[in-house]
Motif scaffolding. Structure first.
Motif, PDB file in Angstrom:
ATOM      1  N   ALA A 116      38.182  53.469  -8.529  1.00  0.00           N
ATOM      2  CA  ALA A 116      37.287  52.316  -8.709  1.00  0.00           C
ATOM      3  C   ALA A 116      37.038  52.052 -10.183  1.00  0.00           C
ATOM      4  O   ALA A 116      37.030  50.896 -10.624  1.00  0.00           O
ATOM      5  CB  ALA A 116      35.972  52.562  -7.966  1.00  0.00           C
ATOM      6  N   GLU A 117      36.833  53.107 -10.959  1.00  0.00           N
ATOM      7  CA  GLU A 117      36.597  52.938 -12.389  1.00  0.00           C
ATOM      8  C   GLU A 117      37.799  52.294 -13.081  1.00  0.00           C
ATOM      9  O   GLU A 117      37.641  51.563 -14.061  1.00  0.00           O
ATOM     10  CB  GLU A 117      36.282  54.284 -13.038  1.00  0.00           C
ATOM     11  N   MET A 118      38.992  52.564 -12.574  1.00  0.00           N
ATOM     12  CA  MET A 118      40.201  51.996 -13.177  1.00  0.00           C
ATOM     13  C   MET A 118      40.545  50.622 -12.606  1.00  0.00           C
ATOM     14  O   MET A 118      41.558  50.029 -12.962  1.00  0.00           O
ATOM     15  CB  MET A 118      41.379  52.964 -12.993  1.00  0.00           C
ATOM     16  N   GLY A 119      39.711  50.115 -11.687  1.00  0.00           N
ATOM     17  CA  GLY A 119      39.880  48.767 -11.189  1.00  0.00           C
ATOM     18  C   GLY A 119      40.761  48.607  -9.968  1.00  0.00           C
ATOM     19  O   GLY A 119      41.123  47.476  -9.605  1.00  0.00           O
ATOM     20  N   PHE A 120      41.072  49.703  -9.264  1.00  0.00           N
ATOM     21  CA  PHE A 120      42.002  49.622  -8.134  1.00  0.00           C
ATOM     22  C   PHE A 120      41.318  49.300  -6.805  1.00  0.00           C
ATOM     23  O   PHE A 120      41.991  49.183  -5.784  1.00  0.00           O
ATOM     24  CB  PHE A 120      42.805  50.928  -8.022  1.00  0.00           C
ATOM     25  N   ARG A 121      40.007  49.197  -6.781  1.00  0.00           N
ATOM     26  CA  ARG A 121      39.254  48.788  -5.589  1.00  0.00           C
ATOM     27  C   ARG A 121      39.701  49.549  -4.329  1.00  0.00           C
ATOM     28  O   ARG A 121      40.151  48.969  -3.355  1.00  0.00           O
ATOM     29  CB  ARG A 121      39.392  47.280  -5.371  1.00  0.00           C
ATOM     30  N   PRO A 122      39.583  50.875  -4.324  1.00  0.00           N
ATOM     31  CA  PRO A 122      40.085  51.665  -3.189  1.00  0.00           C
ATOM     32  C   PRO A 122      39.311  51.391  -1.903  1.00  0.00           C
ATOM     33  O   PRO A 122      38.134  51.007  -1.931  1.00  0.00           O
ATOM     34  CB  PRO A 122      39.857  53.107  -3.660  1.00  0.00           C
ATOM     35  N   ILE A 123      39.993  51.602  -0.802  1.00  0.00           N
ATOM     36  CA  ILE A 123      39.352  51.607   0.519  1.00  0.00           C
ATOM     37  C   ILE A 123      39.211  53.060   0.932  1.00  0.00           C
ATOM     38  O   ILE A 123      40.212  53.781   1.037  1.00  0.00           O
ATOM     39  CB  ILE A 123      40.188  50.837   1.551  1.00  0.00           C
ATOM     40  N   ILE A 124      37.999  53.507   1.155  1.00  0.00           N
ATOM     41  CA  ILE A 124      37.741  54.906   1.503  1.00  0.00           C
ATOM     42  C   ILE A 124      37.323  54.960   2.968  1.00  0.00           C
ATOM     43  O   ILE A 124      36.370  54.292   3.383  1.00  0.00           O
ATOM     44  CB  ILE A 124      36.649  55.504   0.606  1.00  0.00           C
ATOM     45  N   LEU A 125      38.057  55.745   3.745  1.00  0.00           N
ATOM     46  CA  LEU A 125      37.833  55.850   5.186  1.00  0.00           C
ATOM     47  C   LEU A 125      37.235  57.217   5.510  1.00  0.00           C
ATOM     48  O   LEU A 125      37.843  58.248   5.209  1.00  0.00           O
ATOM     49  CB  LEU A 125      39.152  55.654   5.933  1.00  0.00           C
ATOM     50  N   GLU A 126      36.078  57.222   6.110  1.00  0.00           N
ATOM     51  CA  GLU A 126      35.394  58.461   6.477  1.00  0.00           C
ATOM     52  C   GLU A 126      35.093  58.443   7.967  1.00  0.00           C
ATOM     53  O   GLU A 126      34.454  57.517   8.469  1.00  0.00           O
ATOM     54  CB  GLU A 126      34.098  58.603   5.670  1.00  0.00           C
ATOM     55  N   ARG A 127      35.573  59.469   8.681  1.00  0.00           N
ATOM     56  CA  ARG A 127      35.399  59.507  10.132  1.00  0.00           C
ATOM     57  C   ARG A 127      33.940  59.714  10.531  1.00  0.00           C
ATOM     58  O   ARG A 127      33.524  59.321  11.622  1.00  0.00           O
ATOM     59  CB  ARG A 127      36.268  60.609  10.725  1.00  0.00           C
ATOM     60  N   GLY A 128      33.162  60.358   9.681  1.00  0.00           N
ATOM     61  CA  GLY A 128      31.774  60.634   9.999  1.00  0.00           C
ATOM     62  C   GLY A 128      30.835  59.541   9.531  1.00  0.00           C
ATOM     63  O   GLY A 128      31.239  58.431   9.191  1.00  0.00           O
ATOM     64  N   LYS A 129      29.554  59.876   9.505  1.00  0.00           N
ATOM     65  CA  LYS A 129      28.506  58.907   9.205  1.00  0.00           C
ATOM     66  C   LYS A 129      28.013  59.036   7.764  1.00  0.00           C
ATOM     67  O   LYS A 129      28.313  60.019   7.085  1.00  0.00           O
ATOM     68  CB  LYS A 129      27.332  59.123  10.164  1.00  0.00           C
ATOM     69  N   PRO A 130      27.239  58.033   7.295  1.00  0.00           N
ATOM     70  CA  PRO A 130      26.569  58.182   5.994  1.00  0.00           C
ATOM     71  C   PRO A 130      25.721  59.443   5.973  1.00  0.00           C
ATOM     72  O   PRO A 130      25.261  59.933   7.012  1.00  0.00           O
ATOM     73  CB  PRO A 130      25.711  56.917   5.889  1.00  0.00           C
ATOM     74  N   VAL A 131      25.474  59.954   4.769  1.00  0.00           N
ATOM     75  CA  VAL A 131      24.962  61.310   4.643  1.00  0.00           C
ATOM     76  C   VAL A 131      23.598  61.510   5.312  1.00  0.00           C
ATOM     77  O   VAL A 131      23.346  62.570   5.902  1.00  0.00           O
ATOM     78  CB  VAL A 131      24.939  61.725   3.160  1.00  0.00           C
ATOM     79  N   ARG A 132      22.712  60.526   5.274  1.00  0.00           N
ATOM     80  CA  ARG A 132      21.397  60.731   5.900  1.00  0.00           C
ATOM     81  C   ARG A 132      21.484  60.733   7.418  1.00  0.00           C
ATOM     82  O   ARG A 132      20.820  61.538   8.085  1.00  0.00           O
ATOM     83  CB  ARG A 132      20.404  59.682   5.404  1.00  0.00           C
ATOM     84  N   GLU A 133      22.314  59.857   7.980  1.00  0.00           N
ATOM     85  CA  GLU A 133      22.512  59.878   9.432  1.00  0.00           C
ATOM     86  C   GLU A 133      23.215  61.172   9.843  1.00  0.00           C
ATOM     87  O   GLU A 133      22.892  61.768  10.879  1.00  0.00           O
ATOM     88  CB  GLU A 133      23.336  58.675   9.859  1.00  0.00           C
ATOM     89  N   ARG A 134      24.170  61.569   9.039  1.00  0.00           N
ATOM     90  CA  ARG A 134      24.889  62.808   9.309  1.00  0.00           C
ATOM     91  C   ARG A 134      23.945  64.004   9.286  1.00  0.00           C
ATOM     92  O   ARG A 134      24.073  64.932  10.102  1.00  0.00           O
ATOM     93  CB  ARG A 134      25.980  62.969   8.251  1.00  0.00           C
ATOM     94  N   THR A 135      22.997  64.011   8.356  1.00  0.00           N
ATOM     95  CA  THR A 135      22.037  65.103   8.277  1.00  0.00           C
ATOM     96  C   THR A 135      21.220  65.201   9.566  1.00  0.00           C
ATOM     97  O   THR A 135      20.964  66.296  10.081  1.00  0.00           O
ATOM     98  CB  THR A 135      21.108  64.905   7.067  1.00  0.00           C
ATOM     99  N   LYS A 136      20.821  64.065  10.119  1.00  0.00           N
ATOM    100  CA  LYS A 136      20.076  64.070  11.385  1.00  0.00           C
ATOM    101  C   LYS A 136      20.921  64.668  12.509  1.00  0.00           C
ATOM    102  O   LYS A 136      20.422  65.441  13.330  1.00  0.00           O
ATOM    103  CB  LYS A 136      19.648  62.654  11.742  1.00  0.00           C
ATOM    104  N   ASP A 137      22.214  64.300  12.554  1.00  0.00           N
ATOM    105  CA  ASP A 137      23.094  64.841  13.595  1.00  0.00           C
ATOM    106  C   ASP A 137      23.278  66.344  13.428  1.00  0.00           C
ATOM    107  O   ASP A 137      23.317  67.096  14.414  1.00  0.00           O
ATOM    108  CB  ASP A 137      24.453  64.143  13.545  1.00  0.00           C
ATOM    109  N   THR A 138      23.406  66.791  12.182  1.00  0.00           N
ATOM    110  CA  THR A 138      23.579  68.220  11.924  1.00  0.00           C
ATOM    111  C   THR A 138      22.343  69.001  12.349  1.00  0.00           C
ATOM    112  O   THR A 138      22.446  70.060  12.984  1.00  0.00           O
ATOM    113  CB  THR A 138      23.870  68.448  10.426  1.00  0.00           C
TER     114      THR A 138
END
Length: 536
Positions: A116-138
């Motif tokens: 992203a810093e170099m301007g390539f606009r990456p697409i990041i795919l994460e199978r799990g949830k955002p960290v706060r929702e994930r914390t609740k599940d954990t």
């Protein structure tokens, strides 16, 4: 500026003593010292009655060149190196096919950030949830035995390192100072500034949560896109090259550059890649238990009368024993003042790991006590190590009573070869709970034999380590990835162009810092591949 290394002072020295030590070390007049900053501060506790602080300092002098000329043969005085990070490329204008990063743990986080810093606009795919929702599940598993196979200690924003001790040091070589880039970004995201100079920096789980959110916001502000609950079902490969990825919801994303940063527990992804013909090989890893002692015992053994000193904090340890049966047993992922946590990513399995908060003020110390194993112990296909992990984790689930309780045993009973029937002075910290049993059937016989030899040997190094009431909890199987997705000198799969195996899951890192550094290196390789330059 000049850098001084290995400058030793007493634990309770004053600032004026530090200044005097710099002046004396360089042989200069007091007025020649203009300023100094601490680059690194560690301690030497080999002599418990005279613990010393060890400094690396960057100093600004009035006559630096003259002083430096007097120390040309001294390895502990030199020009301060430039540790500022420089990007290797810039995205070409009009770039339409964006790189894809699979996984948003430490490796994927920094691969995505750098792209992203170099301007390539990456697409990041994460199978799990955002960290706060994930914390609740954990916490759902830890507190209520409610398990979510897509949102847990292993899967979700921040990766497995979010629920750990948050260690930010590594023993890998880092000639380009990528580790400094990692620490600097963490401080920008809210980490305590001391991680820039203490010798064994750590953050802890709760602080990591807000930092990861901050870094996510930075990536998005730079044009990156992060998609949660987006499990990659397939990598599309044509003529030995990546052409895209397919998600579990059926969506296809066209791309020619895919970073595989999935962590060591993405077993279905490893299987998919293997079935698609990507070269995957079995690699060594380790198996064992978590062991818990009173933190006060470790503090006294390591620091003596200085136990509890604010500059020392909770004591850690690092142990290894080479056994008569040819195996090596060692401590792994030691968590001072922490807890043992449930870390499974599959239903009907029990896996342990260790975690600490920034304060490290829980009653127990814990670490993995593990034995190294190799593909000779699990012969067959490249995924045979995963099969062994699953076998041991299912056995642990059964020994724990089939409720996600972990099987546990007092060390005294383990060494005596009898089942435990009650706890002693050390209360296990693992939740949901620990079921007393005989752990001798939890692991292969060679591992049990090795542990029964190693624990008394460790007791000679840390008196009380083999205390009867210390607690063993099983099983520790996710020490590192059981596979390696082999890559070439350009960081690409050796038989699949455009596929960039990265981080711990691919077999190229172990821990937050080394995974983050590998993410930076792979991001550079992706960027240079897109602009048509090979990474040296």
């Amino acid at each position: 500026m000049l850098r001084i290394t290995e400058l030793k002072l007493p634990l309770d020295h004053s600032e004026s003593q530090l200044q005097s030590a710099i002046i004396e070390r360089l042989g200069i007049a007091a007025e020649a010292l203009k300023s100094y900053t601490i680059f690194r501060r560690g301690y030497d506790a080999r002599k418990r009655d005279s613990i010393a602080l060890i400094y690396t300092l960057d100093v600004e002098l009035a006559n630096e060149s003259a002083v430096l000329s007097r120390f040309q043969a001294d390895p502990h005085v030199a020009q301060t190196p430039d540790t500022r990070y420089q990007h290797v490329a810039e995205a070409p204008k009009g770039l339409t096919m964006r790189p894809v990063v699979i996984g948003f743990g430490p490796c994927g986080l920094f691969a995505g950030l750098l792209l992203a810093e170099m301007g390539f606009r990456p697409i990041i795919l994460e199978r799990g949830k955002p960290v706060r929702e994930r914390t609740k599940d954990t916490f759902g598993l830890w507190r209520r035995r409610e398990f979510n196979p897509e949102s847990n200690v292993q899967f979700g924003e921040g990766g497995a390192g979010t629920f750990s001790d948050g260690k930010l040091h590594t023993q890998i070589k880092d000639p380009h100072h990528y580790g400094r880039k990692v620490l600097t970004e963490f401080v920008k995201a809210g980490a305590p500034p001391e991680i820039l100079y203490v010798s064994k920096p750590h953050i802890g789980t709760f602080r990591l949560v807000s930092m990861i959110e901050e870094m996510r916001g930075t990536i998005e502000a730079l044009g990156g896109e992060i998609r949660f609950e987006s499990r990659v079902e397939d990598v599309l490969i044509e003529d030995g090259a990546v052409r895209g990825v397919t998600l579990a919801n059926g969506e296809t994303i066209d791309t020619q550059h895919v970073v595989i940063a999935v962590g060591h527990s993405a077993r279905d992804t490893f299987k998919m890649l293997y079935e698609r013909g990507v070269y995957v090989e079995a690699k060594p890893f380790s198996i064992g238990f978590r062991i818990e002692h009173p933190q006060s015992l470790i503090d006294r053994c390591r620091f003596g009368k200085y136990a509890g000193h604010p500059l020392l904090g909770a004591a850690d340890y690092k142990l290894v024993h080479h056994c008569k049966n040819g195996r090596s047993v060692y401590s792994f992922c030691m968590c001072p003042g922490g807890t043992v946590v449930a870390a499974t990513s599959e239903p009907g399995h029990v896996v342990t790991n260790g975690m600490s908060q920034y304060s490290r003020n829980e009653r127990n110390a814990n670490s993995g006590i593990v034995v190294g194993i190799t593909p000779d112990d699990y012969p067959g296909h490249p995924l045979a190590g995963i099969d062994l992990q699953r076998q041991l984790e299912k056995k642990a689930f059964e020994l724990g009573g089939g409720t996600y309780d972990a099987p546990g045993q007092r060390v005294g009973d383990f060494l005596a070869g009898r089942a435990s029937t009650q706890w002693g002075s050390v209360t296990p910290s693992y939740t949901p709970g620990v079921h007393l049993c005989d752990l001798s059937t939890a692991l292969p016989a060679y591992a049990i034999e090795a542990f029964r030899e190693a624990l008394p040997a460790f007791d000679k190094k840390i008196p009380g380590f083999a205390m009867a009431d210390a607690v063993l909890t099983g099983v520790e199987t996710r020490t590192s990835s059981p596979v390696r997705i082999k890559r070439n000198e350009h960081y690409q799969s050796i038989n699949t162009r455009g596929l960039f195996p990265a981080g711990e899951g691919a077999g190229y890192a172990g821990g937050i810092m080394s995974a983050a550094i590998d993410g930076i290196e792979v991001a550079e390789a992706v960027a240079l591949s897109i602009v048509g330059i090979s990474k040296k």
